[in-house]
Design an enzyme around this catalytic site. Structure first.
Site, PDB file in Angstrom:
ATOM      1  N   LYS A  70       0.813  -1.223   0.000  1.00 37.06           N
ATOM      2  CA  LYS A  70       0.000   0.000   0.000  1.00 37.06           C
ATOM      3  C   LYS A  70       0.847   1.274   0.000  1.00 37.06           C
ATOM      4  O   LYS A  70       0.304   2.372  -0.115  1.00 37.06           O
ATOM      5  CB  LYS A  70      -0.952  -0.023   1.190  1.00 37.06           C
ATOM      6  N   ASP A 156      12.956   7.229   2.618  1.00 36.18           N
ATOM      7  CA  ASP A 156      11.610   6.697   2.865  1.00 36.18           C
ATOM      8  C   ASP A 156      10.634   7.326   1.875  1.00 36.18           C
ATOM      9  O   ASP A 156      10.784   8.499   1.500  1.00 36.18           O
ATOM     10  CB  ASP A 156      11.141   7.070   4.284  1.00 36.18           C
ATOM     11  N   VAL A 157       9.604   6.580   1.520  1.00 36.11           N
ATOM     12  CA  VAL A 157       8.631   7.096   0.549  1.00 36.11           C
ATOM     13  C   VAL A 157       7.418   7.750   1.217  1.00 36.11           C
ATOM     14  O   VAL A 157       6.712   8.550   0.594  1.00 36.11           O
ATOM     15  CB  VAL A 157       8.166   5.971  -0.407  1.00 36.11           C
ATOM     16  N   PRO A 179      14.060  13.338  14.147  1.00 34.79           N
ATOM     17  CA  PRO A 179      13.389  14.475  14.801  1.00 34.79           C
ATOM     18  C   PRO A 179      12.813  14.134  16.169  1.00 34.79           C
ATOM     19  O   PRO A 179      12.553  15.032  16.970  1.00 34.79           O
ATOM     20  CB  PRO A 179      12.255  14.815  13.822  1.00 34.79           C
ATOM     21  N   GLU A 248      17.339   0.329  10.821  1.00 34.14           N
ATOM     22  CA  GLU A 248      17.674   1.600  11.468  1.00 34.14           C
ATOM     23  C   GLU A 248      18.600   1.364  12.675  1.00 34.14           C
ATOM     24  O   GLU A 248      19.520   2.145  12.923  1.00 34.14           O
ATOM     25  CB  GLU A 248      16.392   2.319  11.910  1.00 34.14           C
TER      26      GLU A 248
HETATM   27  C1  LIG Z   1      11.514   8.380   9.965  1.00 32.48           C
HETATM   28  C2  LIG Z   1      12.356   7.167   9.986  1.00 32.48           C
HETATM   29  O1  LIG Z   1      13.538   7.242  10.246  1.00 32.48           O
HETATM   30  N1  LIG Z   1      11.707   6.029   9.678  1.00 32.48           N
HETATM   31  C3  LIG Z   1      12.273   4.703   9.926  1.00 32.48           C
HETATM   32  C4  LIG Z   1      11.380   3.985  10.924  1.00 32.48           C
HETATM   33  O2  LIG Z   1       9.984   3.850  10.773  1.00 32.48           O
HETATM   34  P1  LIG Z   1       8.823   4.203   9.685  1.00 32.48           P
HETATM   35  O3  LIG Z   1       7.524   4.157  10.364  1.00 32.48           O
HETATM   36  O4  LIG Z   1       9.150   5.451   8.975  1.00 32.48           O
HETATM   37  O5  LIG Z   1       8.909   2.961   8.653  1.00 32.48           O
HETATM   38  P2  LIG Z   1       8.056   2.819   7.321  1.00 32.48           P
HETATM   39  O6  LIG Z   1       6.793   2.105   7.594  1.00 32.48           O
HETATM   40  O7  LIG Z   1       7.959   4.124   6.644  1.00 32.48           O
HETATM   41  O8  LIG Z   1       9.001   1.842   6.453  1.00 32.48           O
HETATM   42  C5  LIG Z   1      10.177   2.333   5.859  1.00 32.48           C
HETATM   43  C6  LIG Z   1      10.070   2.316   4.328  1.00 32.48           C
HETATM   44  O9  LIG Z   1       9.909   0.960   3.854  1.00 32.48           O
HETATM   45  C7  LIG Z   1       9.074   0.942   2.709  1.00 32.48           C
HETATM   46  N2  LIG Z   1       7.848   0.150   2.966  1.00 32.48           N
HETATM   47  C8  LIG Z   1       7.481  -0.192   4.243  1.00 32.48           C
HETATM   48  C9  LIG Z   1       6.350  -0.967   4.463  1.00 32.48           C
HETATM   49  C10 LIG Z   1       5.552  -1.376   3.367  1.00 32.48           C
HETATM   50  O10 LIG Z   1       4.526  -2.063   3.500  1.00 32.48           O
HETATM   51  N3  LIG Z   1       5.933  -0.999   2.115  1.00 32.48           N
HETATM   52  C11 LIG Z   1       7.054  -0.242   1.887  1.00 32.48           C
HETATM   53  O11 LIG Z   1       7.363   0.083   0.735  1.00 32.48           O
HETATM   54  C12 LIG Z   1       8.756   2.404   2.382  1.00 32.48           C
HETATM   55  O12 LIG Z   1       9.752   2.903   1.514  1.00 32.48           O
HETATM   56  C13 LIG Z   1       8.869   3.053   3.746  1.00 32.48           C
HETATM   57  O13 LIG Z   1       9.072   4.449   3.622  1.00 32.48           O
HETATM   58  O14 LIG Z   1      11.920   2.676  11.147  1.00 32.48           O
HETATM   59  C14 LIG Z   1      12.042   1.856   9.999  1.00 32.48           C
HETATM   60  C15 LIG Z   1      12.713   0.577  10.443  1.00 32.48           C
HETATM   61  O15 LIG Z   1      11.842  -0.318  10.891  1.00 32.48           O
HETATM   62  C16 LIG Z   1      12.882   2.505   8.921  1.00 32.48           C
HETATM   63  O16 LIG Z   1      14.226   2.573   9.339  1.00 32.48           O
HETATM   64  C17 LIG Z   1      12.359   3.888   8.639  1.00 32.48           C
HETATM   65  O17 LIG Z   1      13.208   4.510   7.702  1.00 32.48           O
HETATM   66 MN   LIG Z   2       8.657   6.098   7.003  1.00 35.03          MN
END
Ligand SMILES: CC(=O)N[C@H]1[C@@H](OP(=O)(O)OP(=O)(O)OC[C@H]2O[C@@H](n3ccc(=O)[nH]c3=O)[C@H](O)[C@@H]2O)O[C@H](CO)[C@H](O)[C@@H]1O
Ligand SMILES: [Mn+2]
Length: 299
Positions: A70, A156-157, A179, A248
């Site tokens: 998604k 991240d996307v 942050p 991370e």
């Molecule tokens: C702000 C920040 O530093 N965010 C980090 C944090 O949580 P986040 O909550 O930011 O993680 P996240 O759910 O955004 O996942 C990281 C990235 O994986 C990709 N993705 C993830 C799930 C999915 O179903 N499909 C998909 O494409 C997508 O590019 C996303 O941006 O911790 C993660 C590790 O667990 C990553 O290190 C993230 O970079």
């Molecule tokens: Mn993210």
């Protein structure tokens, strides 16, 4: 002050250092790390001047983005806002990893900007998707970026650009200060704390808590990050350990022993749900608000 630490049978003598501040007691931002790397904040650089330095070099900035499941819904805002703010006027090559190439929005990119879609298998665990980025980045660098780019950023996307992100962010090895933790005592950082994990960091160590949403630098330096973290993730996986924050956590371990040559302030990784604070004069890149249950394939 000194303390000794037992490790692998031997005794390693380490000099303890204080946790570096990000904002001083006078409320002013700190612009250099204790290892003399710049911390990039608004006001510390002249965009026109810094662009003119890199203009002469004809550089290409590869940018990897993952959108599986998604998360393809975030692509439109990510790409549209990047085209307004991200290395405008420089050569940018996006490498977009997705399990659904048909969901990639068709956009007219700015001059010198191009996008390559890389199809990858779907996954039903978000943790697997985020941590596998290291391996995919490693392989992409080996197969292509070595010849196709000078610098690379992995981003991240689920994010949007709101302000300039340009050549001031370039350097050998780049990390971003998360942050959520830039005023947190390091013993409370969400580092991996189990010694069995390769990502383990003891409570008395650590400089900053870096966000996994941004890794950057020269192609060969980012290759070392990706390869090392991938290997450490493999060792953990073989022991059925998954670090607290997946890749991370391993990135934070890597940066503890391989210090970034430049550190991006939280201007380069904010969160839409977080109110702007005094020290942050401009928000350049920010995590959008997402409903975790609705966008992730698993809890
Ligand atoms: C702000 C920040 O530093 N965010 C980090 C944090 O949580 P986040 O909550 O930011 O993680 P996240 O759910 O955004 O996942 C990281 C990235 O994986 C990709 N993705 C993830 C799930 C999915 O179903 N499909 C998909 O494409 C997508 O590019 C996303 O941006 O911790 C993660 C590790 O667990 C990553 O290190 C993230 O970079
Ligand atoms: Mn993210």
């Amino acid at each position: 002050m000194q303390y000794t630490e037992k490790r692998m049978g031997g005794t390693r003598l380490r000099l303890a250092h204080n946790q570096p501040s990000v904002v001083g007691s006078d409320g002013k931002v700190i612009t250099v790390t204790p290892w003399l790397a710049p911390i990039v904040w608004e006001g510390t650089f002249d965009p026109t001047l810094i662009d003119s330095i890199y203009k002469q070099q004809n550089i290409t900035i590869a940018t990897t983005v993952f959108a599986l499941g998604k998360y393809t819904q975030f692509l439109k805002d990510f790409l549209e806002s990047a085209e307004q703010n991200y290395f405008v006027g420089f050569c940018v090559h996006y490498y977009l990893f997705t399990d659904q190439p048909q969901q990639v929005p068709k956009l007219k990119l700015g001059e010198g900007h191009q996008l390559t879609v890389v199809e990858v298998p779907s996954s039903n665990r978000w943790q697997e998707i985020t941590l596998r980025r290291m391996e995919r980045l490693e392989k992409l660098i080996e197969s292509r970026l070595i010849n196709e780019a000078d610098y690379v950023f992995s981003l991240d996307v689920d994010t949007k650009f709101y302000g300039r992100w340009g050549t001031e962010s370039l350097g050998r090895l780049i990390g971003v200060i998360h942050p959520g933790y830039y005023q947190t005592p390091r013993e409370q950082f969400p580092y991996e704390r189990r010694p069995e994990s390769q990502a383990f960091i003891p409570r008395a160590e650590g400089d900053y808590y870096y966000g996994g949403a941004v890794i950057g630098g020269l192609v060969k330096d980012v290759y070392e990050v990706a390869k090392t973290c991938r290997k450490q993730l493999d060792i953990d996986a073989a022991k059925s350990i998954e670090a607290a924050w997946q890749e991370e956590s391993h990135l934070n371990k890597y940066f503890l022993y391989n210090k970034p040559s430049k550190v991006l302030s939280p201007e380069y990784l904010w969160q839409d749900l977080k109110a702007r604070t005094n020290e942050v004069k401009i928000i350049r890149f920010s995590q959008v608000i997402k409903n975790y249950a609705a966008v992730r394939p698993n809890p």
